[in-house]
Design a protein around this motif. Structure first.
Motif, PDB file in Angstrom:
ATOM      1  N   SER A 176       0.827  -1.206   0.000  1.00 52.99           N
ATOM      2  CA  SER A 176       0.000   0.000   0.000  1.00 52.99           C
ATOM      3  C   SER A 176       0.857   1.250   0.000  1.00 52.99           C
ATOM      4  N   GLU A 177       1.935   1.221   0.770  1.00 54.62           N
ATOM      5  CA  GLU A 177       2.842   2.365   0.819  1.00 54.62           C
ATOM      6  C   GLU A 177       3.512   2.582  -0.538  1.00 54.62           C
ATOM      7  N   LEU A 178       3.915   1.514  -1.186  1.00 56.15           N
ATOM      8  CA  LEU A 178       4.535   1.607  -2.503  1.00 56.15           C
ATOM      9  C   LEU A 178       3.591   2.256  -3.513  1.00 56.15           C
ATOM     10  N   ILE A 179       2.333   1.845  -3.504  1.00 60.64           N
ATOM     11  CA  ILE A 179       1.343   2.383  -4.448  1.00 60.64           C
ATOM     12  C   ILE A 179       0.906   3.786  -4.040  1.00 60.64           C
ATOM     13  N   GLY A 180       0.585   3.980  -2.773  1.00 57.21           N
ATOM     14  CA  GLY A 180       0.077   5.268  -2.295  1.00 57.21           C
ATOM     15  C   GLY A 180       1.068   6.402  -2.400  1.00 57.21           C
ATOM     16  N   THR A 181       2.351   6.075  -2.309  1.00 57.96           N
ATOM     17  CA  THR A 181       3.384   7.104  -2.419  1.00 57.96           C
ATOM     18  C   THR A 181       3.943   7.197  -3.828  1.00 57.96           C
ATOM     19  N   MET A 182       3.312   6.505  -4.772  1.00 57.61           N
ATOM     20  CA  MET A 182       3.757   6.481  -6.178  1.00 57.61           C
ATOM     21  C   MET A 182       5.214   6.056  -6.262  1.00 57.61           C
ATOM     22  N   PHE A 183       5.493   4.874  -5.731  1.00 56.99           N
ATOM     23  CA  PHE A 183       6.841   4.320  -5.723  1.00 56.99           C
ATOM     24  C   PHE A 183       7.807   5.234  -4.971  1.00 56.99           C
ATOM     25  N   TYR A 184       7.344   5.696  -3.811  1.00 60.10           N
ATOM     26  CA  TYR A 184       8.108   6.486  -2.840  1.00 60.10           C
ATOM     27  C   TYR A 184       8.401   7.914  -3.274  1.00 60.10           C
ATOM     28  N   VAL A 185       7.746   8.411  -4.303  1.00 55.11           N
ATOM     29  CA  VAL A 185       7.866   9.833  -4.645  1.00 55.11           C
ATOM     30  C   VAL A 185       7.308  10.681  -3.499  1.00 55.11           C
ATOM     31  N   GLY A 186       6.269  10.193  -2.840  1.00 54.47           N
ATOM     32  CA  GLY A 186       5.671  10.918  -1.724  1.00 54.47           C
ATOM     33  C   GLY A 186       6.566  11.022  -0.508  1.00 54.47           C
ATOM     34  N   LYS A 187       7.646  10.274  -0.483  1.00 58.96           N
ATOM     35  CA  LYS A 187       8.585  10.323   0.641  1.00 58.96           C
ATOM     36  C   LYS A 187       9.598  11.460   0.505  1.00 58.96           C
ATOM     37  N   ILE A 188       9.583  12.173  -0.625  1.00 56.78           N
ATOM     38  CA  ILE A 188      10.478  13.329  -0.779  1.00 56.78           C
ATOM     39  C   ILE A 188      10.102  14.332   0.315  1.00 56.78           C
ATOM     40  N   PRO A 189      11.073  14.802   1.091  1.00 58.47           N
ATOM     41  CA  PRO A 189      10.745  15.578   2.292  1.00 58.47           C
ATOM     42  C   PRO A 189      10.131  16.959   2.053  1.00 58.47           C
ATOM     43  N   PHE A 190      10.188  17.489   0.852  1.00 56.97           N
ATOM     44  CA  PHE A 190       9.603  18.806   0.611  1.00 56.97           C
ATOM     45  C   PHE A 190       8.736  18.737  -0.646  1.00 56.97           C
ATOM     46  N   ALA A 191       7.594  19.372  -0.609  1.00 52.15           N
ATOM     47  CA  ALA A 191       6.676  19.487  -1.750  1.00 52.15           C
ATOM     48  C   ALA A 191       6.338  18.129  -2.364  1.00 52.15           C
ATOM     49  N   SER A 192       5.981  17.163  -1.526  1.00 51.29           N
ATOM     50  CA  SER A 192       5.714  15.814  -2.035  1.00 51.29           C
ATOM     51  C   SER A 192       4.530  15.790  -3.005  1.00 51.29           C
ATOM     52  N   GLY A 193       3.517  16.588  -2.760  1.00 51.87           N
ATOM     53  CA  GLY A 193       2.381  16.652  -3.675  1.00 51.87           C
ATOM     54  C   GLY A 193       2.764  17.211  -5.035  1.00 51.87           C
ATOM     55  N   THR A 194       3.631  18.198  -5.039  1.00 52.79           N
ATOM     56  CA  THR A 194       4.098  18.771  -6.293  1.00 52.79           C
ATOM     57  C   THR A 194       4.906  17.756  -7.083  1.00 52.79           C
ATOM     58  N   TRP A 195       5.762  17.021  -6.403  1.00 58.48           N
ATOM     59  CA  TRP A 195       6.544  15.978  -7.077  1.00 58.48           C
ATOM     60  C   TRP A 195       5.629  14.878  -7.600  1.00 58.48           C
ATOM     61  N   GLY A 196       4.608  14.532  -6.821  1.00 57.97           N
ATOM     62  CA  GLY A 196       3.645  13.531  -7.278  1.00 57.97           C
ATOM     63  C   GLY A 196       2.912  13.985  -8.526  1.00 57.97           C
ATOM     64  N   SER A 197       2.538  15.248  -8.567  1.00 59.08           N
ATOM     65  CA  SER A 197       1.874  15.794  -9.750  1.00 59.08           C
ATOM     66  C   SER A 197       2.802  15.802 -10.954  1.00 59.08           C
ATOM     67  N   LEU A 198       4.061  16.119 -10.729  1.00 54.34           N
ATOM     68  CA  LEU A 198       5.035  16.140 -11.825  1.00 54.34           C
ATOM     69  C   LEU A 198       5.233  14.733 -12.407  1.00 54.34           C
ATOM     70  N   VAL A 199       5.347  13.739 -11.548  1.00 58.31           N
ATOM     71  CA  VAL A 199       5.498  12.362 -12.021  1.00 58.31           C
ATOM     72  C   VAL A 199       4.245  11.924 -12.779  1.00 58.31           C
ATOM     73  N   ALA A 200       3.075  12.289 -12.275  1.00 58.23           N
ATOM     74  CA  ALA A 200       1.821  11.949 -12.969  1.00 58.23           C
ATOM     75  C   ALA A 200       1.762  12.602 -14.342  1.00 58.23           C
ATOM     76  N   LEU A 201       2.210  13.839 -14.439  1.00 60.01           N
ATOM     77  CA  LEU A 201       2.225  14.537 -15.722  1.00 60.01           C
ATOM     78  C   LEU A 201       3.189  13.864 -16.705  1.00 60.01           C
ATOM     79  N   ILE A 202       4.351  13.479 -16.225  1.00 61.80           N
ATOM     80  CA  ILE A 202       5.319  12.791 -17.085  1.00 61.80           C
ATOM     81  C   ILE A 202       4.755  11.453 -17.555  1.00 61.80           C
ATOM     82  N   LEU A 203       4.148  10.698 -16.642  1.00 54.97           N
ATOM     83  CA  LEU A 203       3.534   9.422 -17.027  1.00 54.97           C
ATOM     84  C   LEU A 203       2.425   9.626 -18.044  1.00 54.97           C
ATOM     85  N   TRP A 204       1.619  10.669 -17.854  1.00 56.31           N
ATOM     86  CA  TRP A 204       0.551  10.964 -18.811  1.00 56.31           C
ATOM     87  C   TRP A 204       1.144  11.267 -20.181  1.00 56.31           C
TER      88      TRP A 204
END
Length: 89
Positions: free
Chosen positions: A8-36
């Motif tokens: 669940s942690e692997l999926i919920g954090t988008m393969f640990y992108v959410g573990k980045i200590p600053f602006a995790s939501g922004t990094w998650g959005s960036l990865v989602a945009l790249i995947l798209w």
């Protein structure tokens, strides 16, 4: 229970992108945009919508497991919602 939490942690954090200590939501959005950008031209629209819907329900399930395990009602490391939000938009 630990195995279920780790998956669940692997999926919920988008393969640990959410573990980045600053602006995790922004990094998650960036990865989602790249995947798209990489996947959308290769997938027909109905399948893309089906995948996005599946990610939505998967995100609900893994978020519930993570929040219970961490005893936090809104952990910032969960960024699958940014992924789904970007793909819906």
């Amino acid at each position: 229970m630990k195995f279920r939490f780790r998956i669940s942690e692997l999926i919920g954090t988008m393969f640990y992108v959410g573990k980045i200590p600053f602006a995790s939501g922004t990094w998650g959005s960036l990865v989602a945009l790249i995947l798209w950008y990489l996947l959308k031209p290769k997938i027909i629209d109905p399948l893309f919508l089906l995948i996005t819907g599946g990610l939505f329900f998967l995100g609900i399930a893994v978020s519930e497991i993570i929040t219970k395990e961490l005893n936090d009602h809104d952990p910032s490391e969960i960024v699958i919602d940014e992924w789904v939000g970007m793909w819906i938009a």
